[in-house]
Write a protein that holds these residues in place. Structure first.
Motif, PDB file in Angstrom:
ATOM      1  N   SER A 172     -21.804  71.821 -14.395  1.00  0.00           N
ATOM      2  CA  SER A 172     -22.707  72.755 -13.720  1.00  0.00           C
ATOM      3  C   SER A 172     -22.707  74.132 -14.391  1.00  0.00           C
ATOM      4  CB  SER A 172     -22.309  72.899 -12.260  1.00  0.00           C
ATOM      5  OG  SER A 172     -21.027  73.489 -12.156  1.00  0.00           O
ATOM      6  N   ARG A 173     -21.829  74.299 -15.377  1.00  0.00           N
ATOM      7  CA  ARG A 173     -21.710  75.538 -16.136  1.00  0.00           C
ATOM      8  C   ARG A 173     -21.261  76.727 -15.291  1.00  0.00           C
ATOM      9  NH1 ARG A 173     -25.238  72.431 -18.907  1.00  0.00           N
ATOM     10  NH2 ARG A 173     -25.219  72.500 -21.160  1.00  0.00           N
ATOM     11  N   LEU A 195     -28.740  69.230 -18.384  1.00  0.00           N
ATOM     12  CA  LEU A 195     -29.230  70.167 -19.383  1.00  0.00           C
ATOM     13  C   LEU A 195     -29.012  71.581 -18.883  1.00  0.00           C
ATOM     14  CD1 LEU A 195     -32.601  68.413 -20.271  1.00  0.00           C
ATOM     15  CD2 LEU A 195     -30.471  68.339 -21.560  1.00  0.00           C
ATOM     16  N   LYS A 196     -29.058  72.523 -19.790  1.00  0.00           N
ATOM     17  CA  LYS A 196     -28.832  73.926 -19.445  1.00  0.00           C
ATOM     18  C   LYS A 196     -29.768  74.377 -18.324  1.00  0.00           C
ATOM     19  CE  LYS A 196     -28.350  78.352 -21.777  1.00  0.00           C
ATOM     20  NZ  LYS A 196     -28.484  79.048 -23.057  1.00  0.00           N
ATOM     21  N   GLU A 197     -31.031  73.946 -18.383  1.00  0.00           N
ATOM     22  CA  GLU A 197     -32.017  74.363 -17.382  1.00  0.00           C
ATOM     23  C   GLU A 197     -31.739  73.738 -16.012  1.00  0.00           C
ATOM     24  OE1 GLU A 197     -33.195  72.532 -20.265  1.00  0.00           O
ATOM     25  OE2 GLU A 197     -33.042  74.424 -21.368  1.00  0.00           O
ATOM     26  N   ASP A 198     -31.170  72.519 -16.022  1.00  0.00           N
ATOM     27  CA  ASP A 198     -30.941  71.795 -14.773  1.00  0.00           C
ATOM     28  C   ASP A 198     -29.588  72.096 -14.136  1.00  0.00           C
ATOM     29  OD1 ASP A 198     -33.405  70.610 -15.158  1.00  0.00           O
ATOM     30  OD2 ASP A 198     -32.542  68.879 -16.202  1.00  0.00           O
ATOM     31  N   ALA A 210     -28.183  74.852 -13.120  1.00  0.00           N
ATOM     32  CA  ALA A 210     -28.218  75.784 -11.996  1.00  0.00           C
ATOM     33  C   ALA A 210     -28.743  75.131 -10.715  1.00  0.00           C
ATOM     34  CB  ALA A 210     -29.077  76.995 -12.344  1.00  0.00           C
ATOM     35  N   LYS A 211     -29.413  73.999 -10.839  1.00  0.00           N
ATOM     36  CA  LYS A 211     -29.923  73.292  -9.657  1.00  0.00           C
ATOM     37  C   LYS A 211     -28.834  72.476  -8.958  1.00  0.00           C
ATOM     38  CE  LYS A 211     -34.469  72.888 -11.735  1.00  0.00           C
ATOM     39  NZ  LYS A 211     -35.411  71.976 -12.388  1.00  0.00           N
TER      40      LYS A 211
END
Length: 79
Positions: free
Chosen positions: A10-11, A68-71, A73-74
């Motif tokens: 989830s970074r 992915l980096k964009e996903d 944060a979701k």
């Protein structure tokens, strides 16, 4: 999914080894209790990460093995 892997995917924390060390040092709480790196994360869990003087809380919204980096944060909601 293990807590240390969830924090990495989830970074929230950039590296799994750093996430593992934070858990071992007692700096990560799940639902108000100190959690080990092997804790099994579930949807709806509230994770609090205390690194340095910062304390951040998150609610688990979804669990993915890869993101992915964009996903990433979701996967959680900042509290």
């Amino acid at each position: 999914m293990r807590l240390d892997k969830y924090l990495k995917v989830s970074r929230i924390i950039k590296r799994r080894t750093v996430a593992n060390e934070a858990c071992d040092a007692g700096r990560v709480e799940v639902n108000g209790k100190v959690a080990r790196a092997s804790y099994d994360v579930k949807i709806g869990d509230k994770i609090t990460v205390n690194l340095g003087s910062n304390s951040r809380s998150y609610e688990v919204l979804e669990i993915n093995e890869h993101a992915l980096k964009e996903d990433a944060a979701k996967m959680y909601k900042a509290l």
